[in-house]
Design an enzyme around this catalytic site. Structure first.
Site, PDB file in Angstrom:
ATOM      1  N   LYS A  13       0.654  -1.427  -0.162  1.00  0.00           N
ATOM      2  CA  LYS A  13       0.107  -0.093  -0.020  1.00  0.00           C
ATOM      3  C   LYS A  13       0.773   1.258  -0.049  1.00  0.00           C
ATOM      4  O   LYS A  13       0.840   2.202  -0.907  1.00  0.00           O
ATOM      5  CB  LYS A  13      -0.862   0.047   1.196  1.00  0.00           C
ATOM      6  CG  LYS A  13      -1.764  -1.214   1.487  1.00  0.00           C
ATOM      7  CD  LYS A  13      -2.647  -1.154   2.577  1.00  0.00           C
ATOM      8  CE  LYS A  13      -1.917  -1.256   3.725  1.00  0.00           C
ATOM      9  NZ  LYS A  13      -1.375  -2.471   4.031  1.00  0.00           N
ATOM     10  N   ARG A  88      -9.877   0.323   8.471  1.00  0.00           N
ATOM     11  CA  ARG A  88      -9.622  -1.032   8.691  1.00  0.00           C
ATOM     12  C   ARG A  88     -10.394  -1.537   9.715  1.00  0.00           C
ATOM     13  O   ARG A  88     -10.333  -2.556   9.892  1.00  0.00           O
ATOM     14  CB  ARG A  88      -8.359  -0.796   9.788  1.00  0.00           C
ATOM     15  CG  ARG A  88      -6.844  -0.817   9.039  1.00  0.00           C
ATOM     16  CD  ARG A  88      -5.781  -0.530  10.043  1.00  0.00           C
ATOM     17  NE  ARG A  88      -4.615  -1.257   9.775  1.00  0.00           N
ATOM     18  CZ  ARG A  88      -3.765  -0.723   9.359  1.00  0.00           C
ATOM     19  NH1 ARG A  88      -3.529   0.344   8.841  1.00  0.00           N
ATOM     20  NH2 ARG A  88      -2.363  -1.717   9.242  1.00  0.00           N
ATOM     21  N   ARG A 127      12.058  -4.986   4.983  1.00  0.00           N
ATOM     22  CA  ARG A 127      11.672  -3.516   4.687  1.00  0.00           C
ATOM     23  C   ARG A 127      12.495  -2.619   5.482  1.00  0.00           C
ATOM     24  O   ARG A 127      12.752  -2.622   6.532  1.00  0.00           O
ATOM     25  CB  ARG A 127      10.209  -3.029   5.046  1.00  0.00           C
ATOM     26  CG  ARG A 127       9.958  -1.828   4.893  1.00  0.00           C
ATOM     27  CD  ARG A 127       8.256  -1.565   5.151  1.00  0.00           C
ATOM     28  NE  ARG A 127       7.736  -2.158   6.107  1.00  0.00           N
ATOM     29  CZ  ARG A 127       6.435  -1.898   6.331  1.00  0.00           C
ATOM     30  NH1 ARG A 127       5.665  -1.517   5.337  1.00  0.00           N
ATOM     31  NH2 ARG A 127       6.001  -2.627   7.402  1.00  0.00           N
ATOM     32  N   ARG A 161      11.259  -0.117  11.085  1.00  0.00           N
ATOM     33  CA  ARG A 161      10.236   0.001  11.927  1.00  0.00           C
ATOM     34  C   ARG A 161      10.185  -0.884  13.114  1.00  0.00           C
ATOM     35  O   ARG A 161      10.399  -2.102  12.732  1.00  0.00           O
ATOM     36  CB  ARG A 161       8.651  -0.160  11.223  1.00  0.00           C
ATOM     37  CG  ARG A 161       8.416   1.143  10.560  1.00  0.00           C
ATOM     38  CD  ARG A 161       7.135   0.994   9.680  1.00  0.00           C
ATOM     39  NE  ARG A 161       6.216   0.319  10.089  1.00  0.00           N
ATOM     40  CZ  ARG A 161       4.938   0.090   9.190  1.00  0.00           C
ATOM     41  NH1 ARG A 161       4.622   0.571   8.185  1.00  0.00           N
ATOM     42  NH2 ARG A 161       3.938  -0.660   9.841  1.00  0.00           N
ATOM     43  N   ARG A 172      -0.621  -8.359  13.406  1.00  0.00           N
ATOM     44  CA  ARG A 172      -1.157  -7.494  12.534  1.00  0.00           C
ATOM     45  C   ARG A 172      -1.887  -8.238  11.504  1.00  0.00           C
ATOM     46  O   ARG A 172      -2.954  -7.550  10.931  1.00  0.00           O
ATOM     47  CB  ARG A 172      -0.067  -6.582  11.782  1.00  0.00           C
ATOM     48  CG  ARG A 172       0.532  -5.585  12.812  1.00  0.00           C
ATOM     49  CD  ARG A 172       2.117  -5.089  12.243  1.00  0.00           C
ATOM     50  NE  ARG A 172       2.088  -4.487  11.172  1.00  0.00           N
ATOM     51  CZ  ARG A 172       3.403  -4.210  10.450  1.00  0.00           C
ATOM     52  NH1 ARG A 172       4.544  -4.577  11.056  1.00  0.00           N
ATOM     53  NH2 ARG A 172       3.328  -3.778   9.252  1.00  0.00           N
TER      54      ARG A 172
HETATM   55  P1  AP5 Z   1       4.763  -1.464   1.854  1.00  0.00           P
HETATM   56  O1  AP5 Z   1       4.510  -0.813   0.559  1.00  0.00           O
HETATM   57  O2  AP5 Z   1       5.532  -1.041   2.915  1.00  0.00           O
HETATM   58  O3  AP5 Z   1       3.428  -2.265   2.372  1.00  0.00           O
HETATM   59  P2  AP5 Z   1       2.199  -1.760   3.133  1.00  0.00           P
HETATM   60  O4  AP5 Z   1       1.029  -2.432   2.657  1.00  0.00           O
HETATM   61  O5  AP5 Z   1       2.331  -0.268   3.127  1.00  0.00           O
HETATM   62  O6  AP5 Z   1       2.613  -2.412   4.432  1.00  0.00           O
HETATM   63  P3  AP5 Z   1       2.538  -1.901   5.975  1.00  0.00           P
HETATM   64  O7  AP5 Z   1       3.357  -2.818   6.922  1.00  0.00           O
HETATM   65  O8  AP5 Z   1       2.995  -0.423   5.987  1.00  0.00           O
HETATM   66  O9  AP5 Z   1       0.867  -2.051   6.290  1.00  0.00           O
HETATM   67  P4  AP5 Z   1       0.329  -1.790   7.807  1.00  0.00           P
HETATM   68  O10 AP5 Z   1      -0.876  -1.638   7.248  1.00  0.00           O
HETATM   69  O11 AP5 Z   1       0.744  -2.787   8.425  1.00  0.00           O
HETATM   70  O12 AP5 Z   1       1.056  -0.827   8.335  1.00  0.00           O
HETATM   71  P5  AP5 Z   1       0.594   0.868   8.909  1.00  0.00           P
HETATM   72  O13 AP5 Z   1       1.740   1.420   8.633  1.00  0.00           O
HETATM   73  O14 AP5 Z   1      -0.724   1.242   8.184  1.00  0.00           O
HETATM   74  O15 AP5 Z   1       5.786  -2.741   1.353  1.00  0.00           O
HETATM   75  C1  AP5 Z   1       6.386  -3.728   2.151  1.00  0.00           C
HETATM   76  C2  AP5 Z   1       7.738  -4.242   1.775  1.00  0.00           C
HETATM   77  O16 AP5 Z   1       7.439  -4.765   0.418  1.00  0.00           O
HETATM   78  C3  AP5 Z   1       8.621  -3.011   1.096  1.00  0.00           C
HETATM   79  O17 AP5 Z   1       9.788  -3.402   1.755  1.00  0.00           O
HETATM   80  C4  AP5 Z   1       8.537  -2.687  -0.160  1.00  0.00           C
HETATM   81  O18 AP5 Z   1       9.763  -2.408  -1.011  1.00  0.00           O
HETATM   82  C5  AP5 Z   1       8.248  -4.241  -0.824  1.00  0.00           C
HETATM   83  N1  AP5 Z   1       7.137  -4.492  -1.890  1.00  0.00           N
HETATM   84  C6  AP5 Z   1       6.059  -3.738  -1.956  1.00  0.00           C
HETATM   85  N2  AP5 Z   1       5.558  -4.209  -3.153  1.00  0.00           N
HETATM   86  C7  AP5 Z   1       6.311  -5.334  -3.581  1.00  0.00           C
HETATM   87  C8  AP5 Z   1       6.106  -5.953  -4.791  1.00  0.00           C
HETATM   88  N3  AP5 Z   1       4.837  -5.934  -5.374  1.00  0.00           N
HETATM   89  N4  AP5 Z   1       7.235  -7.062  -4.770  1.00  0.00           N
HETATM   90  C9  AP5 Z   1       8.219  -7.120  -3.833  1.00  0.00           C
HETATM   91  N5  AP5 Z   1       8.285  -6.285  -2.733  1.00  0.00           N
HETATM   92  C10 AP5 Z   1       7.364  -5.607  -2.703  1.00  0.00           C
HETATM   93  O19 AP5 Z   1       0.115   0.704  10.328  1.00  0.00           O
HETATM   94  C11 AP5 Z   1       0.816   0.223  11.356  1.00  0.00           C
HETATM   95  C12 AP5 Z   1       0.241   0.178  12.543  1.00  0.00           C
HETATM   96  O20 AP5 Z   1      -0.335   1.443  12.937  1.00  0.00           O
HETATM   97  C13 AP5 Z   1      -0.990  -0.778  12.730  1.00  0.00           C
HETATM   98  O21 AP5 Z   1      -0.551  -2.083  13.128  1.00  0.00           O
HETATM   99  C14 AP5 Z   1      -1.844   0.050  13.805  1.00  0.00           C
HETATM  100  O22 AP5 Z   1      -1.311  -0.409  15.293  1.00  0.00           O
HETATM  101  C15 AP5 Z   1      -1.783   1.340  13.566  1.00  0.00           C
HETATM  102  N6  AP5 Z   1      -2.920   1.719  12.591  1.00  0.00           N
HETATM  103  C16 AP5 Z   1      -2.607   2.338  11.156  1.00  0.00           C
HETATM  104  N7  AP5 Z   1      -3.591   2.735  10.471  1.00  0.00           N
HETATM  105  C17 AP5 Z   1      -4.634   2.340  11.523  1.00  0.00           C
HETATM  106  C18 AP5 Z   1      -6.095   2.393  11.514  1.00  0.00           C
HETATM  107  N8  AP5 Z   1      -6.962   2.857  10.474  1.00  0.00           N
HETATM  108  N9  AP5 Z   1      -6.864   1.957  12.467  1.00  0.00           N
HETATM  109  C19 AP5 Z   1      -6.158   1.505  13.652  1.00  0.00           C
HETATM  110  N10 AP5 Z   1      -4.881   1.190  13.670  1.00  0.00           N
HETATM  111  C20 AP5 Z   1      -4.014   1.758  12.605  1.00  0.00           C
END
Ligand code: AP5
Length: 214
Positions: A13, A88, A127, A161, A172
């Protein structure tokens, strides 16, 4: 244009949001990034969120919906929004409808990144990001062109992270399965869901998303 990028942790994402910002001038609204900024700044929201995020659980609906509302307030009416990691839960999905209506906006697309869950732990534990500009990388799938130097800003400082460890990633994933995946059928009923193959190379995924937006 207002779009949601939906998919489990590590689906891509953040990576695809950054591409959309660069190619189409849209604004990325990542609740994860907003919460991490609040933690870093030591705000009351950050203090409340930190322990929850470290466990891999979800921060309260009221907090994240308020963050989205505030960020939309600061955007021009014609600026496109990418919702990354929000909504979410069912409550957040209904908050988003209310918040968008308040801002005279409506959802155009929900794009689901379909991924093989078994590959995600490896993606997330590999990552890292630029400590200066936040550009995202992966140890093997997406390293900087010149080792140790950010492609975007030239910085040589990188970070990982704290919640990108195997145990937290499993929590997660479970939160996604139990609370986030169930919001998809509601969007399907509205006919706005499109699925893309999130296991394809990053530029191929970007092409699939662009094809949906044009
Ligand atoms: P990346 O693009 O970073 O993946 P992502 O889907 O953004 O993954 P996240 O881990 O950031 O998602 P998340 O939902 O757990 O975290 P968030 O910050 O929202 O890609 C991952 C890796 O793969 C990278 O190294 C990239 O280079 C590689 N990659 C990407 N695409 C690829 C491909 N096609 N092929 C190969 N490699 C690839 O949330 C963190 C925390 O915040 C949550 O756990 C929660 O506690 C809190 N939080 C955030 N939003 C909310 C909400 N709405 N409600 C409640 N709590 C929330």
């Amino acid at each position: 244009m207002n779009i949601i990028l939906l998919g489990p942790p590590g689906a891509g994402k953040g990576t695809q949001s950054a591409g959309l910002v660069a190619r189409h001038g849209m604004k990325q609204l990542s609740t994860g990034d907003m919460l991490r900024a609040a933690v870093k700044a030591g705000t009351p929201v950050g203090l409340e969120a930190k322990a929850v995020m470290d466990r891999g659980e979800l921060v309260s609906d009221d907090i994240v919906s308020a963050l989205i509302d505030e960020n939309l307030d600061a955007m021009a009416a014609n600026e496109g929004a990418i919702f990354d990691g929000y909504p979410r839960t069912a409550a957040q999905a209904s908050d988003l409808d209310r918040i968008l209506a308040k801002h005279g906006r409506s959802l155009d697309h929900v794009i689901e990144l379909e991924v093989n869950v078994d590959a995600l732990v490896e993606r997330i534990t590999g990552r890292f990001s630029c400590a200066n500009c936040g550009a995202l990388y992966h140890d093997t799938a997406n390293p900087p062109v010149k080792e140790g130097v950010c492609d975007v800003c030239g910085s040589t400082e990188f970070k990982r992270r704290p919640d990108d460890n195997e145990e937290t990633v499993r929590t997660r994933m479970e939160e996604y399965r139990a609370k986030t995946a169930p919001i998809l059928p509601g969007y399907e009923t509205r006919g706005i869901v499109t699925r893309v193959d999130g296991m394809a190379p990053i530029d191929v995924v970007a092409g699939q998303i662009d094809a949906i937006l044009t």
